[in-house]
Design an enzyme around this catalytic site. Structure first.
Site, PDB file in Angstrom:
ATOM      1  N   LYS A 128       0.836  -1.203   0.000  1.00  0.00           N
ATOM      2  CA  LYS A 128       0.000   0.000   0.000  1.00  0.00           C
ATOM      3  C   LYS A 128       0.874   1.259   0.000  1.00  0.00           C
ATOM      4  O   LYS A 128       2.101   1.190   0.037  1.00  0.00           O
ATOM      5  CB  LYS A 128      -0.940  -0.027   1.206  1.00  0.00           C
ATOM      6  CG  LYS A 128      -2.026  -1.098   1.096  1.00  0.00           C
ATOM      7  CD  LYS A 128      -2.957  -0.855  -0.076  1.00  0.00           C
ATOM      8  CE  LYS A 128      -4.194  -1.743  -0.056  1.00  0.00           C
ATOM      9  NZ  LYS A 128      -3.919  -3.162  -0.312  1.00  0.00           N
TER      10      LYS A 128
HETATM   11  C1  LIG Z   1     -10.149  -1.881  -1.348  1.00  0.00           C
HETATM   12  C2  LIG Z   1      -9.508  -2.678  -0.259  1.00  0.00           C
HETATM   13  N1  LIG Z   1     -10.117  -2.752   0.935  1.00  0.00           N
HETATM   14  C3  LIG Z   1      -9.585  -3.425   1.956  1.00  0.00           C
HETATM   15  C4  LIG Z   1      -8.391  -4.084   1.820  1.00  0.00           C
HETATM   16  C5  LIG Z   1      -7.850  -4.867   2.964  1.00  0.00           C
HETATM   17  O1  LIG Z   1      -6.694  -4.311   3.489  1.00  0.00           O
HETATM   18  P1  LIG Z   1      -5.832  -5.132   4.561  1.00  0.00           P
HETATM   19  O2  LIG Z   1      -5.019  -6.110   3.821  1.00  0.00           O
HETATM   20  O3  LIG Z   1      -5.013  -4.064   5.249  1.00  0.00           O
HETATM   21  O4  LIG Z   1      -6.809  -5.772   5.494  1.00  0.00           O
HETATM   22  C6  LIG Z   1      -7.708  -4.044   0.603  1.00  0.00           C
HETATM   23  C7  LIG Z   1      -6.424  -4.752   0.442  1.00  0.00           C
HETATM   24  O5  LIG Z   1      -5.837  -4.897  -0.562  1.00  0.00           O
HETATM   25  C8  LIG Z   1      -8.284  -3.323  -0.469  1.00  0.00           C
HETATM   26  O6  LIG Z   1      -7.681  -3.272  -1.666  1.00  0.00           O
END
Ligand SMILES: Cc1ncc(COP(=O)(O)O)c(C=O)c1O
Length: 409
Positions: free
Chosen positions: A205
């Site tokens: 990210k």
């Molecule tokens: C749009 C979106 N929401 C939520 C997430 C979840 O993030 P995390 O891996 O920090 O839980 C992601 C992860 O790629 C995402 O792309």
């Protein structure tokens, strides 16, 4: 051109992160403590929020947000079909029902006109699939795909009109901002843009803690509930209990979860945060180089840069024009891979995954825009340490594939 190997992503980690992690390890305090609290304060200031709760993923932040807002089993929540698993699964965690919404063909963000249509169809018993017309829709979870923000005024108006709470899935949207027009001030993502805004610090990210996330809000009650539920529903965290004049004792106010962020992860986050604006600038320079360099390639479309937005530039998704090519997206990606260029797809929409098809009976034609769009999408490498040679190599490779497989129209 000399063959290179360009990964899809490479994190930018500096000596500051390494020194801070070492200091955290040497301090003897590994779990949530002074560094995670500092990270929360600095992140809240960076987005202009009153409260920030650091957790171990964006998924956890989203789960805590909808729990704190009182989401109950059987209630409905509007969720874009064009998103990652997390946005809908956290609704399912609480036994509630994600009502999927199609996307805008240009931005791939949730289409509010389709959201209104879905509400109407549910009321009239014409919603495709098996969801009961008695389902009460209580919330909406927009996603700012790639870090290109939706129009927040339109979203808030829509939510107000339909009596919905709004939780932002801002996994891609730090740092990002929007404004209604050139004369208006910028509003940062997280600056009261939703009841709760949830960010991701996953490895690839815009800033990372390896795994991590943050829930921000201007509502003290929501912040307190999320903080407590992130740690078993306890009334005090370990740092509060064991540091200074804290008491060892605590009360359990609800059966919570185990979502707190460690100080080791926060040590990375503090320094990523300090470099966030610079890293965004570096990604923007690369994205604009792609925009210019791929402008005359007939076989693809470049991302639309919406007006009055500061994009986080988490993704650079191109769209192939299948009518101009004799190979499909997957074969195109195979060619990129063979040439040493890493790439990805964001995303196969949720309604095309077995769980959602089997549970709710959705069909590809129920979401025509997302169904057509995802088969054309390829996300190109975009990360701050990409060298100019790497950027040129990616573009050279894409142009070469297009030239080899072009189909004149
Ligand atoms: C749009 C979106 N929401 C939520 C997430 C979840 O993030 P995390 O891996 O920090 O839980 C992601 C992860 O790629 C995402 O792309």
């Amino acid at each position: 051109m000399k063959q290179l190997t360009v990964p899809y992503f490479r994190p930018q980690l500096g000596e500051e992160e390494i020194a801070e992690v070492s200091a955290a390890l040497r301090s003897g305090w590994l779990t949530s403590g002074p560094r995670s609290h500092r990270f929360e304060e600095e992140f809240a200031a960076a987005v202009g929020a009153a409260h920030a709760v650091a957790v171990n993923s964006c998924t956890a932040a989203l789960h805590l947000a909808v729990e704190a807002l009182g989401l109950k089993a059987g209630q409905g929540v509007l969720v874009p079909t064009m998103t990652f698993a997390a946005t809908a699964e956290i609704v399912r965690y609480l036994g509630a029902i994600p009502i999927l919404v199609d996307c805008d063909p240009l931005t791939a963000n949730l289409d509010l006109r389709d959201a209104a249509r879905k509400i109407e169809q549910l009321r009239s018993g014409e919603l495709p699939g098996t969801i009961s017309r008695d389902t009460r829709i209580v919330g909406i979870i927009p996603v700012h795909v790639g870090g290109s923000m939706m129009n927040i005024a339109e979203l808030q108006h829509f939510a107000g009109q339909h009596g919905l709470w709004m939780v932002e899935d801002a996994a891609h949207a730090f740092p990002a901002a929007w404004r209604p027009g050139p004369g208006s001030p910028w509003q940062r993502c997280g600056e009261a843009t939703a009841a709760v805004s949830c960010f991701s610090f996953y490895a690839n990210k815009t800033i990372t803690t390896g795994e991590g996330g943050m829930a921000v809000t201007s509502d003290t009650r929501l912040a307190e509930r999320m903080r407590s539920m992130s740690l078993h529903g306890l009334s005090h965290d370990a740092w509060g209990r064991y540091s200074g004049n804290g008491s060892w004792d605590y009360g359990i106010i609800a059966p919570g979860y185990k979502y707190n962020l460690t100080d080791i992860a926060a040590a990375i986050g503090i320094h990523q945060l300090a470099r966030a604006a610079h890293m965004r600038h570096l990604r923007e320079v690369i994205a604009l180089t792609y925009q210019e360099g791929l402008a005359n390639v007939q076989e693809l479309e470049r991302p639309v840069v919406a007006k009055d937005r500061i994009l986080a530039w988490h993704l650079y998704p191109i769209r192939l024009r299948p009518e101009c090519l004799s190979i499909d997206r997957n074969a195109f990606m195979g060619e990129l891979k063979q040439a040493g260029v890493g790439c990805s797809v964001h995303w196969r929409p949720l309604h095309l995954h077995p769980y959602y098809q089997e549970t709710y009976g959705w069909r590809p034609e129920d979401f025509p825009v997302a169904t057509a769009l995802w088969q054309r999408l390829i996300s190109l490498p975009l990360f701050p340490t990409m060298t100019p040679d790497e950027v040129q190599y990616v573009m050279h490779t894409i142009k070469g594939i297009c030239a080899r497989y072009m189909r004149p129209i």
